[in-house]
Design a protein around this motif. Structure first.
Motif, PDB file in Angstrom:
ATOM      1  N   LEU A 167      10.881   5.073  19.433  1.00 42.99           N
ATOM      2  CA  LEU A 167      10.003   4.497  18.404  1.00 42.99           C
ATOM      3  C   LEU A 167      10.790   4.268  17.109  1.00 42.99           C
ATOM      4  O   LEU A 167      10.604   4.941  16.106  1.00 42.99           O
ATOM      5  CB  LEU A 167       8.812   5.423  18.143  1.00 42.99           C
ATOM      6  N   THR A 168      11.685   3.296  17.160  1.00 42.03           N
ATOM      7  CA  THR A 168      12.624   3.118  16.045  1.00 42.03           C
ATOM      8  C   THR A 168      12.590   1.746  15.389  1.00 42.03           C
ATOM      9  O   THR A 168      13.161   1.564  14.316  1.00 42.03           O
ATOM     10  CB  THR A 168      14.063   3.376  16.533  1.00 42.03           C
ATOM     11  N   GLY A 169      11.967   0.737  15.997  1.00 43.02           N
ATOM     12  CA  GLY A 169      12.047  -0.578  15.362  1.00 43.02           C
ATOM     13  C   GLY A 169      11.164  -1.587  16.046  1.00 43.02           C
ATOM     14  O   GLY A 169      10.371  -1.258  16.919  1.00 43.02           O
ATOM     15  N   GLY A 170      11.329  -2.840  15.662  1.00 41.12           N
ATOM     16  CA  GLY A 170      10.534  -3.901  16.263  1.00 41.12           C
ATOM     17  C   GLY A 170       9.383  -4.323  15.380  1.00 41.12           C
ATOM     18  O   GLY A 170       8.808  -3.526  14.643  1.00 41.12           O
ATOM     19  N   GLN A 171       9.051  -5.605  15.453  1.00 34.75           N
ATOM     20  CA  GLN A 171       7.998  -6.179  14.630  1.00 34.75           C
ATOM     21  C   GLN A 171       6.664  -5.469  14.860  1.00 34.75           C
ATOM     22  O   GLN A 171       6.229  -5.277  15.987  1.00 34.75           O
ATOM     23  CB  GLN A 171       7.883  -7.674  14.941  1.00 34.75           C
ATOM     24  N   GLN A 172       5.996  -5.085  13.773  1.00 36.13           N
ATOM     25  CA  GLN A 172       4.688  -4.440  13.814  1.00 36.13           C
ATOM     26  C   GLN A 172       3.684  -5.280  13.038  1.00 36.13           C
ATOM     27  O   GLN A 172       3.963  -5.712  11.920  1.00 36.13           O
ATOM     28  CB  GLN A 172       4.752  -3.031  13.209  1.00 36.13           C
ATOM     29  N   LEU A 302       0.183 -15.756  18.948  1.00 35.75           N
ATOM     30  CA  LEU A 302       0.200 -14.298  19.109  1.00 35.75           C
ATOM     31  C   LEU A 302       1.596 -13.813  19.494  1.00 35.75           C
ATOM     32  O   LEU A 302       2.079 -12.801  18.977  1.00 35.75           O
ATOM     33  CB  LEU A 302      -0.817 -13.871  20.173  1.00 35.75           C
ATOM     34  N   GLU A 303       2.230 -14.509  20.397  1.00 38.77           N
ATOM     35  CA  GLU A 303       3.589 -14.138  20.807  1.00 38.77           C
ATOM     36  C   GLU A 303       4.528 -14.186  19.602  1.00 38.77           C
ATOM     37  O   GLU A 303       5.368 -13.293  19.413  1.00 38.77           O
ATOM     38  CB  GLU A 303       4.056 -15.076  21.918  1.00 38.77           C
ATOM     39  N   ALA A 304       4.372 -15.209  18.763  1.00 38.85           N
ATOM     40  CA  ALA A 304       5.204 -15.334  17.568  1.00 38.85           C
ATOM     41  C   ALA A 304       4.923 -14.219  16.572  1.00 38.85           C
ATOM     42  O   ALA A 304       5.826 -13.735  15.879  1.00 38.85           O
ATOM     43  CB  ALA A 304       4.981 -16.694  16.915  1.00 38.85           C
ATOM     44  N   ALA A 305       3.652 -13.790  16.478  1.00 39.14           N
ATOM     45  CA  ALA A 305       3.294 -12.744  15.519  1.00 39.14           C
ATOM     46  C   ALA A 305       4.017 -11.438  15.817  1.00 39.14           C
ATOM     47  O   ALA A 305       4.288 -10.652  14.899  1.00 39.14           O
ATOM     48  CB  ALA A 305       1.781 -12.524  15.530  1.00 39.14           C
ATOM     49  N   TRP A 306       4.309 -11.182  17.092  1.00 41.05           N
ATOM     50  CA  TRP A 306       5.047  -9.966  17.456  1.00 41.05           C
ATOM     51  C   TRP A 306       6.516 -10.274  17.761  1.00 41.05           C
ATOM     52  O   TRP A 306       7.216  -9.442  18.320  1.00 41.05           O
ATOM     53  CB  TRP A 306       4.381  -9.300  18.653  1.00 41.05           C
TER      54      TRP A 306
END
Length: 352
Positions: A167-172, A302-306
């Motif tokens: 649990l260290t990164g990635g678009q939220q 939606l895909e772009a939002a994440w």
């Protein structure tokens, strides 16, 4: 390690459930979360099609209010699981033709085997289908059977602690839905293991209730039932009540009348062009295509939002409103063969 593209029509969830918890790898967890995203997404077309068939636009009316709140719950569940996947380094995949929902057909991954999910207007039959989709492992009013969505989420919750270090990164995406739709409905970042486990609890409890109560513990309004029991009331046509003497719950309360609806027929596999005699004329075909394009653009938004560009979720929300308006125009067109029924939106994916 990116998310794999998983076939909607495979039995991948059944396969994942057969893997011992201690043998799950990072890839299994990412696959499970992508599957959970596909599950949440798969419920929205049938629920929304039924909701949009109701002709009275007053969102405070009981049955319309119930289904509308459940649709918002499913949207928040979808967002929470997307946040889980991207936080551990996975990629949300919504627009590969293999991953998009197929109707009529079974739920993705082999959950609730044998249950055929269809698109139609609201009826006792469609509400009964929705209750089966949401059915708990141990419902308070009926015996349990089959593999359930709740059991799949429980496996994810049991396995996730082993991978908390990811649990260290990635678009939220952080989006407040709670003020209008209940305390559990905020889409919030998954920063810690507690965030993940709390979100899974919300998803399970809103869909299934708890082992002690059929009520949604994260309601938009007091006394709101979990999805299974709310849909079952509509299907049976009676309110769920508790017998004061036995303590058991049963659907023996006041009548639950169906609202007036557009009589949307069951959408055939591949759309109305595949229904002999009901092939749409040019104007209806254009409406159907417009809806399918809006739906496909919403999935892309939606895909772009994440995605890595950190786009927001508002374009997808705007497209959902446009889809509702187009669906209502479609619902006003009678079927040529049997004018007792009308066309309904097809929810077919249009590749870019």
């Amino acid at each position: 390690m990116a998310t794999r593209v998983l076939d909607y029509e495979s039995d991948a969830i059944v396969q994942l459930m057969s893997v011992a918890e201690e043998d799950w790898t990072e890839q299994e967890l990412k696959d499970a979360l992508q599957r959970a995203i596909m599950l949440e997404l798969s419920t929205i077309p049938p629920y929304a099609t039924a909701l949009w068939s109701i002709t009275d636009p007053d969102n405070s009316k009981p049955v319309r209010h119930t289904i509308r709140e459940i649709v918002f719950d499913e949207m928040s569940h979808f967002g929470l699981v997307c946040n889980m996947l991207t936080r551990i380094g996975g990629t949300v995949v919504l627009t590969d033709p293999l991953t998009v929902p197929k109707y009529p057909g079974q739920l993705p991954g082999g959950v609730n085997p044998g249950l055929e999910v269809f698109l139609s207007g609201l009826s006792r039959d469609s509400a009964a289908l929705f209750a089966e989709i949401e059915k708990p492992e141990h419902p308070l009013a009926f015996a349990a059977d089959g593999n359930t969505i709740g059991a799949f989420y429980q496996r994810i919750a049991d396995v996730f602690p082993k991978f908390a270090h990811l649990l260290t990164g990635g678009q939220q995406v952080d989006f407040p839905l709670g003020s209008g739709h209940g305390a559990g409905n905020d889409i919030v970042p998954m920063n810690t293991l507690d965030d993940v486990l709390s979100a899974i609890h919300v998803i399970q409890a809103q869909g299934e209730g708890t082992t002690a109560s059929p009520e949604n513990p994260f309601p938009g309004a007091p006394g709101e039932l979990a999805h299974y029991y709310a849909f079952k009331e509509i299907a049976v046509g009676r309110k769920l009540v508790r017998d004061e003497q036995t303590g058991k719950f049963d659907f023996t309360g006041a009548d639950v009348p169906l609202p007036d609806t557009s009589p949307v027929g069951r959408v055939p596999q591949g759309g109305w062009a595949n229904s002999p005699g009901n092939e749409p004329d040019a104007a209806t075909a254009e409406l159907l295509h417009t809806f399918n394009q809006q739906y496909s653009d919403m999935l892309r938004a939606l895909e772009a939002a994440w995605g890595p560009g950190e786009e927001d979720i508002f374009p997808a929300i705007g497209l959902m409103g446009a889809m509702r308006r187009t669906a209502q125009k479609i619902n006003a067109v009678k079927l040529p063969i049997d004018p007792r029924f009308t066309y309904g939106p097809e929810w077919l994916f249009v590749p870019a």
